[in-house]
Scaffold this active site. Sequence first.
Site, PDB file in Angstrom:
ATOM      1  N   PHE A  98      33.473  10.792  40.715  1.00 42.62           N
ATOM      2  CA  PHE A  98      32.025  10.627  40.587  1.00 42.62           C
ATOM      3  C   PHE A  98      31.612   9.281  39.986  1.00 42.62           C
ATOM      4  O   PHE A  98      30.443   8.920  40.034  1.00 42.62           O
ATOM      5  CB  PHE A  98      31.389  11.768  39.771  1.00 42.62           C
ATOM      6  CG  PHE A  98      31.483  13.108  40.450  1.00 42.62           C
ATOM      7  CD1 PHE A  98      30.641  13.430  41.506  1.00 42.62           C
ATOM      8  CD2 PHE A  98      32.406  14.045  40.028  1.00 42.62           C
ATOM      9  CE1 PHE A  98      30.720  14.671  42.133  1.00 42.62           C
ATOM     10  CE2 PHE A  98      32.509  15.283  40.650  1.00 42.62           C
ATOM     11  CZ  PHE A  98      31.662  15.597  41.703  1.00 42.62           C
ATOM     12  N   ASP A 105      37.028  13.415  47.209  1.00 46.32           N
ATOM     13  CA  ASP A 105      37.512  12.211  47.856  1.00 46.32           C
ATOM     14  C   ASP A 105      36.934  11.006  47.133  1.00 46.32           C
ATOM     15  O   ASP A 105      35.774  11.041  46.724  1.00 46.32           O
ATOM     16  CB  ASP A 105      37.015  12.237  49.311  1.00 46.32           C
ATOM     17  CG  ASP A 105      37.840  11.396  50.253  1.00 46.32           C
ATOM     18  OD1 ASP A 105      39.073  11.436  50.137  1.00 46.32           O
ATOM     19  OD2 ASP A 105      37.256  10.710  51.093  1.00 46.32           O
ATOM     20  N   TYR A 123      35.027   7.486  46.509  1.00 44.15           N
ATOM     21  CA  TYR A 123      34.009   6.744  47.252  1.00 44.15           C
ATOM     22  C   TYR A 123      34.698   5.724  48.154  1.00 44.15           C
ATOM     23  O   TYR A 123      35.730   5.162  47.790  1.00 44.15           O
ATOM     24  CB  TYR A 123      33.076   6.013  46.289  1.00 44.15           C
ATOM     25  CG  TYR A 123      32.264   6.904  45.388  1.00 44.15           C
ATOM     26  CD1 TYR A 123      31.392   7.853  45.900  1.00 44.15           C
ATOM     27  CD2 TYR A 123      32.359   6.785  44.004  1.00 44.15           C
ATOM     28  CE1 TYR A 123      30.627   8.665  45.063  1.00 44.15           C
ATOM     29  CE2 TYR A 123      31.596   7.581  43.155  1.00 44.15           C
ATOM     30  CZ  TYR A 123      30.733   8.520  43.691  1.00 44.15           C
ATOM     31  OH  TYR A 123      29.980   9.315  42.867  1.00 44.15           O
ATOM     32  N   HIS A 183      27.702  21.974  44.787  1.00 49.62           N
ATOM     33  CA  HIS A 183      27.979  20.547  44.628  1.00 49.62           C
ATOM     34  C   HIS A 183      26.672  19.793  44.375  1.00 49.62           C
ATOM     35  O   HIS A 183      25.620  20.167  44.900  1.00 49.62           O
ATOM     36  CB  HIS A 183      28.660  20.011  45.897  1.00 49.62           C
ATOM     37  CG  HIS A 183      29.305  18.684  45.713  1.00 49.62           C
ATOM     38  ND1 HIS A 183      28.605  17.498  45.866  1.00 49.62           N
ATOM     39  CD2 HIS A 183      30.571  18.335  45.382  1.00 49.62           C
ATOM     40  CE1 HIS A 183      29.428  16.487  45.641  1.00 49.62           C
ATOM     41  NE2 HIS A 183      30.614  16.958  45.336  1.00 49.62           N
TER      42      HIS A 183
END
Length: 225
Positions: free
Chosen positions: A77, A64, A66, A187
């Site tokens: 990222f 998703d 930020y 993760h």
Amino acid sequence: MSMIDNDWLPAIQDEFKKDYYRDLYRFVKEEYSNTVIYPPAEDIFNAFHFTPLSKVKVLLLGQDPYHNEHQAHGLSFSVLPEQKDIPPSLQNIYKELHDDCGCYIPNNGYLKKWADQGVLLLNTVLTVRAHQANSHQGHGWEQFTDAVIHAVNAQDRPVVYMLWGRPAQSKIPMLTNPKHLILKAPHPSPLSAYRGFFGCKHFSQANAFLEEHGIEPIDWQIENI
């Protein structure tokens, strides 16, 4: 939205004609009209603009975008250069890079350098409401990005997949090309990084694989701004 017009278009243009995408487009357009959505509309497809399909060496799959101001800009990222608070997951990515490849930890989280070298920084969902994580899940983005993953899988050359966490690893059944390398780890979020993300050495493994096949490795070092 700033539409895709490079070599991605022939690979995924059929998606734009499908009913789910028409519904998705209407939903996203209405969301941008009525509330604050990230990333800015012109940045939604930056991953494709910055990394043409023919240049993809590594696919780094996020989830998703930020959802805070000055963060999301269309690359998984990555955050905008003016964002001085580096998100915790990216901090942990930098720690692993330091331990794996000796990269110093930079003062920013702007990963466009990776995208420019062939790292497709793809989220499975490409938009989100401000301060509401996962708010655009289940509206069609997943079907679209699955088509993107299929397009990469169809490339007749070595490609590396970095799949961190269960949602990313759920895509493994789609990855059927024996020329490709799949790297799996927990993760990098603070909740799971210590379960095996730290020490996974994915960055050096990816470069070793690329070099073995005569492909220029990735310079993972992000410079200070």
